[in-house]
Design an enzyme around this catalytic site. Structure first.
Site, PDB file in Angstrom:
ATOM      1  N   LYS A   1       0.836  -1.198   0.000  1.00 58.08           N
ATOM      2  CA  LYS A   1       0.000   0.000   0.000  1.00 58.08           C
ATOM      3  C   LYS A   1       0.882   1.265   0.000  1.00 58.08           C
ATOM      4  O   LYS A   1       2.110   1.185   0.188  1.00 58.08           O
ATOM      5  CB  LYS A   1      -0.919  -0.032   1.220  1.00 58.08           C
ATOM      6  CG  LYS A   1      -1.905  -1.206   1.230  1.00 58.08           C
ATOM      7  CD  LYS A   1      -2.835  -1.083   2.438  1.00 58.08           C
ATOM      8  CE  LYS A   1      -3.724  -2.282   2.600  1.00 58.08           C
ATOM      9  NZ  LYS A   1      -4.667  -2.121   3.732  1.00 58.08           N
TER      10      LYS A   1
ATOM     11  N   TYR B   1     -12.281  -2.372  -3.116  1.00 56.25           N
ATOM     12  CA  TYR B   1     -12.823  -2.414  -1.757  1.00 56.25           C
ATOM     13  C   TYR B   1     -14.357  -2.449  -1.751  1.00 56.25           C
ATOM     14  O   TYR B   1     -14.976  -2.026  -0.758  1.00 56.25           O
ATOM     15  CB  TYR B   1     -12.317  -1.209  -0.958  1.00 56.25           C
ATOM     16  CG  TYR B   1     -10.870  -1.353  -0.499  1.00 56.25           C
ATOM     17  CD1 TYR B   1     -10.462  -2.471   0.240  1.00 56.25           C
ATOM     18  CD2 TYR B   1      -9.932  -0.376  -0.780  1.00 56.25           C
ATOM     19  CE1 TYR B   1      -9.151  -2.606   0.665  1.00 56.25           C
ATOM     20  CE2 TYR B   1      -8.605  -0.510  -0.345  1.00 56.25           C
ATOM     21  CZ  TYR B   1      -8.224  -1.622   0.379  1.00 56.25           C
ATOM     22  OH  TYR B   1      -6.926  -1.759   0.804  1.00 56.25           O
TER      23      TYR B   1
ATOM     24  N   ASN C   1      -1.599  -0.319   7.356  1.00 51.35           N
ATOM     25  CA  ASN C   1      -1.079  -1.654   7.666  1.00 51.35           C
ATOM     26  C   ASN C   1      -0.296  -2.273   6.509  1.00 51.35           C
ATOM     27  O   ASN C   1      -0.174  -3.485   6.405  1.00 51.35           O
ATOM     28  CB  ASN C   1      -2.212  -2.555   8.174  1.00 51.35           C
ATOM     29  CG  ASN C   1      -3.343  -2.656   7.178  1.00 51.35           C
ATOM     30  OD1 ASN C   1      -3.190  -2.267   6.031  1.00 51.35           O
ATOM     31  ND2 ASN C   1      -4.462  -3.203   7.603  1.00 51.35           N
TER      32      ASN C   1
ATOM     33  N   HIS D   1      -1.897  -5.318   1.310  1.00 53.21           N
ATOM     34  CA  HIS D   1      -3.171  -6.010   1.087  1.00 53.21           C
ATOM     35  C   HIS D   1      -2.889  -7.419   0.587  1.00 53.21           C
ATOM     36  O   HIS D   1      -1.996  -7.623  -0.230  1.00 53.21           O
ATOM     37  CB  HIS D   1      -4.006  -5.274   0.026  1.00 53.21           C
ATOM     38  CG  HIS D   1      -5.165  -6.102  -0.441  1.00 53.21           C
ATOM     39  ND1 HIS D   1      -6.356  -6.155   0.251  1.00 53.21           N
ATOM     40  CD2 HIS D   1      -5.305  -6.960  -1.489  1.00 53.21           C
ATOM     41  CE1 HIS D   1      -7.176  -7.001  -0.364  1.00 53.21           C
ATOM     42  NE2 HIS D   1      -6.563  -7.495  -1.425  1.00 53.21           N
TER      43      HIS D   1
ATOM     44  N   GLU E   1      -9.569  -9.542  -7.909  1.00 49.38           N
ATOM     45  CA  GLU E   1      -8.622  -8.455  -7.646  1.00 49.38           C
ATOM     46  C   GLU E   1      -7.497  -8.448  -8.680  1.00 49.38           C
ATOM     47  O   GLU E   1      -7.053  -7.385  -9.124  1.00 49.38           O
ATOM     48  CB  GLU E   1      -8.059  -8.605  -6.227  1.00 49.38           C
ATOM     49  CG  GLU E   1      -9.130  -8.319  -5.174  1.00 49.38           C
ATOM     50  CD  GLU E   1      -8.733  -8.745  -3.764  1.00 49.38           C
ATOM     51  OE1 GLU E   1      -7.597  -9.226  -3.569  1.00 49.38           O
ATOM     52  OE2 GLU E   1      -9.575  -8.601  -2.859  1.00 49.38           O
TER      53      GLU E   1
HETATM   54  P1  IDP Z   1      -7.451  -6.962   5.314  1.00 48.76           P
HETATM   55  O1  IDP Z   1      -6.667  -5.874   4.618  1.00 48.76           O
HETATM   56  O2  IDP Z   1      -6.690  -7.533   6.481  1.00 48.76           O
HETATM   57  O3  IDP Z   1      -7.995  -7.999   4.384  1.00 48.76           O
HETATM   58  P2  IDP Z   1     -10.152  -5.836   5.487  1.00 48.76           P
HETATM   59  O4  IDP Z   1     -11.126  -6.144   6.583  1.00 48.76           O
HETATM   60  O5  IDP Z   1     -10.437  -6.364   4.119  1.00 48.76           O
HETATM   61  O6  IDP Z   1      -8.706  -6.258   6.001  1.00 48.76           O
HETATM   62  O7  IDP Z   1     -10.066  -4.244   5.413  1.00 48.76           O
HETATM   63  C1  IDP Z   1      -9.430  -3.598   4.339  1.00 48.76           C
HETATM   64  C2  IDP Z   1      -8.574  -2.469   4.875  1.00 48.76           C
HETATM   65  O8  IDP Z   1      -9.421  -1.480   5.442  1.00 48.76           O
HETATM   66  C3  IDP Z   1      -7.631  -2.854   6.003  1.00 48.76           C
HETATM   67  O9  IDP Z   1      -6.420  -3.411   5.553  1.00 48.76           O
HETATM   68  C4  IDP Z   1      -7.412  -1.525   6.667  1.00 48.76           C
HETATM   69  O10 IDP Z   1      -6.443  -0.755   5.937  1.00 48.76           O
HETATM   70  C5  IDP Z   1      -8.774  -0.872   6.546  1.00 48.76           C
HETATM   71  N1  IDP Z   1      -9.629  -1.099   7.723  1.00 48.76           N
HETATM   72  C6  IDP Z   1     -10.199  -2.267   8.117  1.00 48.76           C
HETATM   73  N2  IDP Z   1     -10.918  -2.103   9.239  1.00 48.76           N
HETATM   74  C7  IDP Z   1     -10.798  -0.793   9.557  1.00 48.76           C
HETATM   75  C8  IDP Z   1     -11.334   0.011  10.625  1.00 48.76           C
HETATM   76  O11 IDP Z   1     -12.067  -0.452  11.508  1.00 48.76           O
HETATM   77  N3  IDP Z   1     -10.983   1.331  10.608  1.00 48.76           N
HETATM   78  C9  IDP Z   1     -10.194   1.877   9.645  1.00 48.76           C
HETATM   79  N4  IDP Z   1      -9.686   1.153   8.639  1.00 48.76           N
HETATM   80  C10 IDP Z   1      -9.979  -0.157   8.588  1.00 48.76           C
END
Ligand code: IDP
Length: 147
Positions: free
Chosen positions: A9, A49, A112, A115, A126
């Protein structure tokens, strides 16, 4: 052979972590079959997303992923979707275990770093959102039987 879509990212690109993130997957024995820099468009981000549309963080997620270039990749390996999620670590940085990419390098959600697809079907969707079929290279590695 299963495929997954992995994407460093914008925060990972800005922090100079592309090489170290790629090394984690090479070390695990996976095979890189496509990779490129992409400036994600808002439309592409919303497709990527789509499952989060309507959630409170959706707009900021789209802004974040379009805020700078990403490094998009396709990797291959047996059970690569589940195994690469284990290498990446939990979504929330407070839950990501040491030894995972997020556990070692990420300090704030949503920054984080990476992805990874959460299933083989979402991986194919994707991949199609980021790559043309001709950009994915078929080749063999002689080390494969040892992994
Ligand atoms: P993943 O990336 O671990 O698959 P997902 O649940 O698909 O997680 O969420 C996509 C992205 O959205 C996450 O990597 C993170 O950057 C962001 N995200 C997920 N949950 C939250 C939240 O509660 N607050 C803010 N950002 C979030």
């Amino acid at each position: 052979m299963e495929r997954t879509f992995l994407m460093v990212k914008p925060d990972g690109v800005q922090r100079g972590l592309i090489g170290r993130i790629i090394s984690r997957f090479e070390d695990k024995g996976f095979k890189l079959v496509a990779g490129k820099f992409v400036q994600v468009t808002p439309e592409q981000a919303k497709r990527h997303y789509a499952e989060h549309e309507g959630k409170p963080f959706f707009d900021s997620l789209v802004s974040f992923i379009t805020s700078g270039p990403v490094f998009a990749m396709v990797w291959e390996g047996d059970d690569i979707v589940a195994l690469s999620r284990a290498v990446i670590g939990k979504t929330k940085v407070t839950e990501a275990a040491p030894g995972t990419i997020r556990g070692d390098f990420a300090a704030h959600t949503p920054y984080n770093l990476i992805h990874g697809s959460d299933g083989p079907e979402s991986a194919e969707r994707e991949i199609a959102n980021f790559f043309e079929p001709h950009e994915i290279v078929a080749y063999s590695k002689t080390i494969t039987p040892w992994i």
